[in-house]
Write a protein that holds these residues in place. Structure first.
Motif, PDB file in Angstrom:
ATOM      1  N   MET B  95       0.845  -1.190   0.000  1.00 26.33           N
ATOM      2  CA  MET B  95       0.000   0.000   0.000  1.00 26.33           C
ATOM      3  C   MET B  95       0.882   1.241   0.000  1.00 26.33           C
ATOM      4  O   MET B  95       0.642   2.178  -0.749  1.00 26.33           O
ATOM      5  CB  MET B  95      -0.895  -0.020   1.242  1.00 26.33           C
ATOM      6  N   LYS B  96       1.909   1.240   0.835  1.00 29.08           N
ATOM      7  CA  LYS B  96       2.857   2.356   0.883  1.00 29.08           C
ATOM      8  C   LYS B  96       4.140   1.815   1.491  1.00 29.08           C
ATOM      9  O   LYS B  96       4.124   1.221   2.563  1.00 29.08           O
ATOM     10  CB  LYS B  96       2.290   3.487   1.754  1.00 29.08           C
ATOM     11  N   ARG B  97       5.241   2.081   0.833  1.00 33.84           N
ATOM     12  CA  ARG B  97       6.514   1.487   1.231  1.00 33.84           C
ATOM     13  C   ARG B  97       6.809   1.633   2.725  1.00 33.84           C
ATOM     14  O   ARG B  97       7.164   0.671   3.402  1.00 33.84           O
ATOM     15  CB  ARG B  97       7.612   2.140   0.387  1.00 33.84           C
ATOM     16  N   TRP B  98       6.676   2.872   3.245  1.00 32.60           N
ATOM     17  CA  TRP B  98       7.063   3.103   4.640  1.00 32.60           C
ATOM     18  C   TRP B  98       6.086   2.532   5.657  1.00 32.60           C
ATOM     19  O   TRP B  98       6.327   2.540   6.858  1.00 32.60           O
ATOM     20  CB  TRP B  98       7.309   4.582   4.904  1.00 32.60           C
ATOM     21  N   LEU B  99       4.942   2.043   5.158  1.00 34.70           N
ATOM     22  CA  LEU B  99       3.942   1.532   6.103  1.00 34.70           C
ATOM     23  C   LEU B  99       4.240   0.091   6.549  1.00 34.70           C
ATOM     24  O   LEU B  99       3.578  -0.446   7.425  1.00 34.70           O
ATOM     25  CB  LEU B  99       2.553   1.623   5.455  1.00 34.70           C
ATOM     26  N   GLU B 100       5.272  -0.521   5.948  1.00 36.37           N
ATOM     27  CA  GLU B 100       5.615  -1.899   6.314  1.00 36.37           C
ATOM     28  C   GLU B 100       5.813  -2.051   7.826  1.00 36.37           C
ATOM     29  O   GLU B 100       5.429  -3.067   8.412  1.00 36.37           O
ATOM     30  CB  GLU B 100       6.906  -2.304   5.579  1.00 36.37           C
ATOM     31  N   SER B 101       6.394  -1.012   8.452  1.00 35.69           N
ATOM     32  CA  SER B 101       6.688  -1.122   9.889  1.00 35.69           C
ATOM     33  C   SER B 101       5.420  -1.330  10.720  1.00 35.69           C
ATOM     34  O   SER B 101       5.455  -2.006  11.752  1.00 35.69           O
ATOM     35  CB  SER B 101       7.434   0.116  10.372  1.00 35.69           C
ATOM     36  N   LEU B 102       4.287  -0.770  10.260  1.00 36.84           N
ATOM     37  CA  LEU B 102       3.032  -0.997  10.996  1.00 36.84           C
ATOM     38  C   LEU B 102       2.688  -2.490  10.989  1.00 36.84           C
ATOM     39  O   LEU B 102       2.228  -3.040  11.987  1.00 36.84           O
ATOM     40  CB  LEU B 102       1.893  -0.169  10.370  1.00 36.84           C
ATOM     41  N   GLY B 103       2.945  -3.131   9.853  1.00 35.20           N
ATOM     42  CA  GLY B 103       2.704  -4.571   9.762  1.00 35.20           C
ATOM     43  C   GLY B 103       3.570  -5.358  10.732  1.00 35.20           C
ATOM     44  O   GLY B 103       3.091  -6.253  11.426  1.00 35.20           O
ATOM     45  N   TRP B 104       4.843  -4.980  10.810  1.00 35.36           N
ATOM     46  CA  TRP B 104       5.727  -5.697  11.743  1.00 35.36           C
ATOM     47  C   TRP B 104       5.372  -5.388  13.189  1.00 35.36           C
ATOM     48  O   TRP B 104       5.547  -6.232  14.077  1.00 35.36           O
ATOM     49  CB  TRP B 104       7.188  -5.358  11.459  1.00 35.36           C
ATOM     50  N   PHE B 105       4.856  -4.181  13.463  1.00 39.02           N
ATOM     51  CA  PHE B 105       4.388  -3.859  14.822  1.00 39.02           C
ATOM     52  C   PHE B 105       3.248  -4.828  15.187  1.00 39.02           C
ATOM     53  O   PHE B 105       3.201  -5.363  16.297  1.00 39.02           O
ATOM     54  CB  PHE B 105       3.915  -2.400  14.869  1.00 39.02           C
ATOM     55  N   GLY B 484       4.968  -4.357  31.228  1.00 42.05           N
ATOM     56  CA  GLY B 484       3.893  -3.686  30.492  1.00 42.05           C
ATOM     57  C   GLY B 484       4.421  -2.772  29.401  1.00 42.05           C
ATOM     58  O   GLY B 484       4.333  -3.087  28.217  1.00 42.05           O
ATOM     59  N   TRP B 485       5.015  -1.650  29.829  1.00 42.03           N
ATOM     60  CA  TRP B 485       5.559  -0.707  28.834  1.00 42.03           C
ATOM     61  C   TRP B 485       6.665  -1.377  28.045  1.00 42.03           C
ATOM     62  O   TRP B 485       6.831  -1.131  26.842  1.00 42.03           O
ATOM     63  CB  TRP B 485       6.059   0.567  29.515  1.00 42.03           C
ATOM     64  N   GLY B 486       7.425  -2.262  28.712  1.00 43.28           N
ATOM     65  CA  GLY B 486       8.528  -2.951  28.031  1.00 43.28           C
ATOM     66  C   GLY B 486       8.050  -3.741  26.827  1.00 43.28           C
ATOM     67  O   GLY B 486       8.670  -3.705  25.763  1.00 43.28           O
ATOM     68  N   SER B 487       6.931  -4.443  26.961  1.00 39.75           N
ATOM     69  CA  SER B 487       6.471  -5.249  25.825  1.00 39.75           C
ATOM     70  C   SER B 487       5.995  -4.351  24.686  1.00 39.75           C
ATOM     71  O   SER B 487       6.176  -4.683  23.513  1.00 39.75           O
ATOM     72  CB  SER B 487       5.384  -6.243  26.258  1.00 39.75           C
ATOM     73  N   VAL B 488       5.423  -3.186  25.035  1.00 42.36           N
ATOM     74  CA  VAL B 488       4.988  -2.264  23.973  1.00 42.36           C
ATOM     75  C   VAL B 488       6.215  -1.674  23.264  1.00 42.36           C
ATOM     76  O   VAL B 488       6.282  -1.637  22.031  1.00 42.36           O
ATOM     77  CB  VAL B 488       4.113  -1.133  24.565  1.00 42.36           C
ATOM     78  N   VAL B 489       7.212  -1.239  24.066  1.00 46.78           N
ATOM     79  CA  VAL B 489       8.425  -0.648  23.478  1.00 46.78           C
ATOM     80  C   VAL B 489       9.165  -1.685  22.623  1.00 46.78           C
ATOM     81  O   VAL B 489       9.616  -1.394  21.512  1.00 46.78           O
ATOM     82  CB  VAL B 489       9.343  -0.078  24.589  1.00 46.78           C
ATOM     83  N   LEU B 490       9.282  -2.912  23.132  1.00 47.13           N
ATOM     84  CA  LEU B 490       9.938  -3.963  22.355  1.00 47.13           C
ATOM     85  C   LEU B 490       9.212  -4.215  21.035  1.00 47.13           C
ATOM     86  O   LEU B 490       9.847  -4.522  20.021  1.00 47.13           O
ATOM     87  CB  LEU B 490       9.982  -5.271  23.152  1.00 47.13           C
ATOM     88  N   SER B 491       7.887  -4.081  21.044  1.00 48.78           N
ATOM     89  CA  SER B 491       7.125  -4.267  19.805  1.00 48.78           C
ATOM     90  C   SER B 491       7.513  -3.215  18.777  1.00 48.78           C
ATOM     91  O   SER B 491       7.659  -3.516  17.594  1.00 48.78           O
ATOM     92  CB  SER B 491       5.618  -4.185  20.066  1.00 48.78           C
ATOM     93  N   VAL B 492       7.710  -1.978  19.257  1.00 47.42           N
ATOM     94  CA  VAL B 492       8.091  -0.902  18.337  1.00 47.42           C
ATOM     95  C   VAL B 492       9.509  -1.145  17.815  1.00 47.42           C
ATOM     96  O   VAL B 492       9.765  -1.076  16.602  1.00 47.42           O
ATOM     97  CB  VAL B 492       8.010   0.471  19.056  1.00 47.42           C
ATOM     98  N   ILE B 493      10.429  -1.487  18.729  1.00 51.82           N
ATOM     99  CA  ILE B 493      11.824  -1.725  18.305  1.00 51.82           C
ATOM    100  C   ILE B 493      11.873  -2.894  17.316  1.00 51.82           C
ATOM    101  O   ILE B 493      12.500  -2.816  16.260  1.00 51.82           O
ATOM    102  CB  ILE B 493      12.713  -2.009  19.538  1.00 51.82           C
TER     103      ILE B 493
END
Lengths: 50, 524
Positions: B95-105, B484-493
């Protein structure tokens, strides 16, 4: 059961279970659109590029 | 199916992948999507949430939430996965090249959910066996805390063998199903377990309705308190319930719809799945409250006096107590825990498939390699964190944060970017309408672009404030920070690291069908 609880339960059943039946009937009657957009993918290959 | 399935060899870059795996047909997809949507939340969350939020009156915001957010976002997931024929990272990238990261999130969210979800299934498996001897005795709460050897909040490596063994079995079963692929594995498992689940659960509900006190339970659940409708918290509870129950916005429905044939009806099967999910919730509400009514009757009290009406405490503390008080309780217990196990297992495999499908798409891995390697990694982390004495608190916190922060953020970002930033809403609307027997119009765009994001942002902000101001479950701040926050942050990383990897299969060797001509305004 009280009258109000009974009415709410029955209405909920009719809406939700009725919704399930209605959408299943809708799907069974018209499983697919009558005409696919053209040009369409070749059914044999089904647009096999990924 | 890719030939690299047996060798596990990665295809060289810029090579087209083999034909995409597909469901055997419409029914296989629908049953599997229902299997994914119907999970633990239907059985143990909906009844208690409804009761606490206005009883019968709760059904009004609940149905409105289903129609204005649940089904529209479900359709959005279907449209993204089906039009761009990919697991979340591939579909978003196309759909958009830079949006891939949302998929990996979304893939990372699925990882965190999978590892604790499997642990609950392991408990249910143990309790299924315990049912036959009513092994929990007279004090099921102490029994459960002994069973999981519940320690204070923290991280321990002290293994609990009683959890470890069923957890290993659950993971072997899940990996086995995933290794067989979409049609022979996921679809077959759902075709077996979903009918069995319906039969087992219906038997349980019908039995429950004939227990003394059942009518009092239904009274408690369905008596409407219409004053609750003026309370915003009740509306948020309704949107949350619909949202978490339908398995939307974290990659599952994108992945599942990507395995459908190009020529396939989208929205009408979506209506069937959405209503089937809510139908099961209503059924669960009736069953659970009939049983709670019996319990109150036996103890000479009222439902409002009973505690533990949802979640882990309902299933593993309150219910075992009722089961012990019931004639032929063992049969009832076995049905209940088998139902939990089947509902949960069909959801677990869909969650892990999001991870497996993404690696197949990006790295050209075969089905078996993805199932064994990625399922294996999930299994090891799951065993390390959740077969130990600290599992209960870690599970509680990861579940609360990854859902209320991670999944809700994922939904907001998806809706806002697709509709407002990329302005691809009309293209997806065209996709759905030209392929489906239930057309969607501008009303759908308004729901995914305005109504759903407003509700979701409100949910998100109020939850973040609550977590910062009140914490969660009385647990220490450092523990909420790490788990809690750790799992969210790890998801972003994790999302950024996985996005940065090179594609082994060319993602852009693709043409969306049916072709869409943007309007002049959109083309700008």
């Amino acid at each position: 059961m009280s009258a109000s609880a009974l009415v709410v339960m029955i209405v909920a059943m009719i809406i939700v279970w009725g919704g399930l039946v209605a959408s299943a009937v809708l799907l069974a009657r018209r499983p697919e659109v009558s005409a696919w957009p053209t040009p369409g993918p070749d059914d044999e290959e089904d647009m096999s590029f990924n | 199916m890719s030939t690299s399935a047996s060798t596990g060899a990665a295809a060289p870059a810029s090579t087209s992948a083999a034909p995409r795996q597909e469901w055997s047909g419409q029914l296989g997809f629908i049953i599997s999507a229902i299997g994914s949507a119907v999970g633990l939340g239907n059985i143990w969350r909906f009844p208690g949430v409804a009761y606490e939020n206005g009883g019968g009156a709760f059904l009004i915001p609940y149905l409105i939430a289903l129609l204005t957010a649940g089904l529209p976002i479900l359709f959005l997931d279907y449209a993204i996965g089906h039009r761009f024929r990919g697991s979340a990272p591939l579909a978003f990238r196309r759909m958009k090249r830079w949006l891939e990261s949302l998929g990996w999130f979304q893939v990372m969210i699925c990882f965190f959910i999978a590892i604790y979800y499997a642990a609950i299934l392991a408990w249910a498996a143990s309790y299924f066996v315990y049912s036959f001897g009513l092994k929990w005795g007279d004090d099921p709460t102490s029994f459960f805390l002994d069973y999981v050897q519940a320690a204070d909040p923290g991280f321990s490596l002290a293994i609990v063998p009683g959890v470890l063994i069923p957890l290993v079995i659950i993971w072997i079963a899940a990996i086995g199903v995933l290794a067989l692929g979409v049609a022979k594995g996921l679809e077959k498992a759902n075709l077996v377990f979903i009918p069995l689940l319906v039969v087992a659960f219906l038997t349980l509900v019908i039995r429950a309705l004939f227990l003394p006190g059942a009518a009092d339970g239904l009274n408690a659940l369905f008596t409407p308190d219409f004053s609750a409708l003026t309370n915003p918290a009740v509306w948020i509870a309704a949107y949350s319930q619909i949202f978490f129950s339908l398995s939307i916005a974290f990659g599952i429905m994108i992945t599942y719809s990507s395995y459908r044939r190009r020529k396939s009806n989208q929205t009408t099967p979506g209506l069937v799945v959405g209503f089937a999910n809510s139908s099961f919730e209503i059924l669960a509400g009736i069953g659970v409250f009939a049983i709670l009514g019996f319990m109150a009757h036996e103890q000479g009290t009222t439902i409002s006096e009973l505690g533990g009406l949802k979640g882990v405490s309902l299933a593993f503390m309150t219910f075992p107590k009722v089961i012990s008080e019931m004639p032929q309780g063992w049969f009832f217990g076995a049905l209940f825990f088998a139902s939990l196990l089947m509902a949960g297992f069909t959801s677990l495999i869909s969650i892990v498939q999001v991870i497996c499908g993404s690696f197949q798409d990006k790295f050209g891995w075969g089905v078996r390699k993805a199932a064994i390697v990625l399922g294996g990694i999930c299994a090891v982390v799951s065993l390390l964190l959740f077969s130990t004495t600290t599992a209960l608190n870690v599970l509680d916190v990861v579940d609360a944060f990854i859902n209320n922060i991670g999944v809700v953020a994922s939904a907001i970002v998806t809706c806002v970017i697709v509709v407002w930033v990329l302005r691809r809403g009309r293209e997806l609307m065209y996709h759905l309408t030209s392929l489906s027997t239930f057309p969607v119009g501008t009303w759908w765009l308004a729901l995914i672009g305005v109504v759903a994001p407003i509700m979701l942002v409100y949910m998100f902000v109020s939850q973040v404030i609550t977590f910062f101001v009140d914490g969660y479950g009385g647990m220490p701040g450092w523990f909420l920070g790490v788990a809690g926050w750790g799992s969210v942050v790890l998801s972003v990383i994790g999302a950024f690291i996985l996005t940065a990897q090179r594609w082994r299969v060319d993602p852009d060797d693709f043409t969306a069908w049916p072709a869409y001509t943007p309007t002049k305004k959109e083309a700008k």
